[in-house]
Design a protein around this motif. Structure first.
Motif: not given
Length: 167
Positions: A137-152
């Motif tokens: 669950s953490v991986a799923i949500v975290l990677y969506e947040a990262l995607r939205q922020n262009n993966f920094f």
């Protein structure tokens, strides 16, 4: 920098896996006591492999201690729960958002969720399944947040090594 918050995690292997994911993504990890293990637990270290010493992690005595030490968290907190009506893809994560997950056996207590209904999020799943594994669950949500922020500034591409290729 994104923040993953684990409220009273119970299983060291899950927390170790989450720690490794946080290392791989440059994400800060916040652990809120009581936990079902000691921070030096061998299962925790095994799941986190040799990355644990590279992890930006802070342990707090309780939820109130976490809020006192992170006053910005209140305005930027997303709470992952099966009780939300809003999908994890329906929100816009700030670059310094806090994403909270509850303990494996019970999730985030309703008295905390009531205060955060607008920012509670869920991962869609079949009706007959109670929940996903915490580290997944953490991986799923975290990677969506990262995607939205262009993966920094994460590495976005790899390369093949042509050592054994025939021409």
């Amino acid at each position: 920098m994104l923040n993953i918050v684990l409220l009273e995690p119970e299983m060291p292997a899950n927390t170790g896996n989450i720690g490794r994911t946080c290392c791989a993504t440059g994400t800060r990890l916040h652990l809120i006591e009581p936990m079902g293990f000691k921070i030096n637990d061998k299962m925790l270290k095994r799941a986190g492999l040799d990355y644990w010493d590279k992890l930006d992690v802070t342990v707090y005595d309780c939820y109130e201690d976490f809020l006192e030490q992170n006053p910005d968290a209140v305005k930027k907190m997303y709470m992952a729960t099966t009780k939300s009506k809003q999908d994890y893809t329906d929100v816009q994560y700030e670059p310094d958002a806090y994403i909270m997950f509850g303990k494996e056996s019970a999730g985030i207590p309703e008295e905390i969720l009531v205060e955060s209904q607008d920012t509670a999020i869920r991962i869609p799943m079949n009706k007959n399944i109670r929940s996903l594994n915490l580290s997944n669950s953490v991986a799923i949500v975290l990677y969506e947040a990262l995607r939205q922020n262009n993966f920094f500034d994460m590495q976005l591409e790899g390369e093949l090594h042509r050592l054994h290729w025939k021409e």
